[in-house]
Design a protein around this motif. Structure first.
Motif: not given
Length: 293
Positions: A215-228
């Motif tokens: 869940a972390y690498v899907s939502l944060f590493s792959m999406l949310i992190g790129f937003v910032f």
């Protein structure tokens, strides 16, 4: 807050989120095959990206934006995760950090080529010193030579640097979260199809920590992190903010120590402080207001 300060804050948050990928991946690969994990995380993020684009009624990208989006998708959605996963079958994690230390240089170089940025010569000195410190620290932790693994890691770094620079330049027109969402959507047919093809027959023995890691690498590493991250690169400058990546291995090791109980040595703290100084020096000599556009 001016654009430069906002860019560095967003970039820092992006790097901090990316740093969590290392411990999350370590937990997830205990129960998931690395190839499936790579594909599944991109597919899950792609489905979330589709929902966001529909919910906010985002207009389709213009024709001139399609090729850059394809480059972003090939480089950071598929290329970098896949190439690093393949490389880690031949080299150790510590050895891979040697190449990750080159990522800020790659990002800055493509920022010059694709973003029209012109940092001062002193910037490159601080950037090279910082990269050498990261590579030297990684080498001291364990070195395992493998021509195949080295070539795969080198290709991954080049792909990632290009994807970061291309996405940042595109973010100035489309916005940070829109760029990564469209890139994820473009790659969704491939990632979803291959994820289904490599999916294990049963998840009955998959542990809760592994699911949380996915869940972390899907939502944060792959999406949310790129937003910032893309917002930070676009606001503060690709070359300048890209130097924050020098801190990512140390953030990752710190989180691994906090969450997984791994040891933090005094050498890691000392090198982290030296790298932070190099990032500060690079920031000073890559001020976005000094770029020759």
């Amino acid at each position: 807050m001016d654009a430069m300060a906002s860019g560095w804050l967003n970039g820092f948050l992006g790097v901090l989120i990316f740093a969590g990928s290392l411990p999350a991946t370590r937990v997830a690969v205990a129960d998931f095959d690395p190839l499936f994990l790579t594909l599944a995380r991109a597919a899950i993020a792609g489905i979330v990206a589709l929902a966001l684009l529909v919910a906010f009624h985002e207009k389709r990208p213009e024709r001139r934006d399609i090729l850059p989006l394809v480059v972003v998708a090939l480089c950071v959605v598929i290329g970098f995760p896949l190439l690093t996963a393949l490389a880690l079958q031949h080299v150790t994690t510590a050895h891979s950090i040697v190449f990750v230390g080159l990522l800020p240089l790659a990002t800055a170089s493509f920022g010059v080529l694709r973003g029209g940025e012109r940092p001062r010569p002193a910037f490159w000195i601080f950037s090279c010193i910082g990269s050498a410190l990261v590579a030297g620290f990684a080498t001291s932790q364990g070195f395992a030579a493998s021509p195949t693994g080295d070539l795969l890691m080198l290709a991954a770094i080049v792909a990632c640097g290009l994807g970061y620079a291309e996405g940042a330049a595109l973010s100035r027109r489309l916005g940070g979260w829109q760029v990564i969402c469209w890139a994820l959507l473009l790659s969704l047919p491939v990632t979803a199809g291959l994820a289904l093809a490599t999916m294990p027959a049963s998840f009955a023995e998959t542990s809760r920590p592994a699911w949380l890691g996915l869940a972390y690498v899907s939502l944060f590493s792959m999406l949310i992190g790129f937003v910032f991250w893309y917002r930070g690169l676009a606001q503060g400058g690709i070359a300048a903010v890209g130097q924050l990546q020098l801190l990512q291995p140390f953030f990752g090791l710190g989180l691994a120590a906090l969450l997984l109980g791994e040891t933090v040595s005094w050498q890691m703290l000392a090198v982290s402080a030296a790298v932070a100084s190099c990032v500060a020096g690079a920031k000073h000599f890559a001020d976005a207001r000094r770029y020759a556009r």
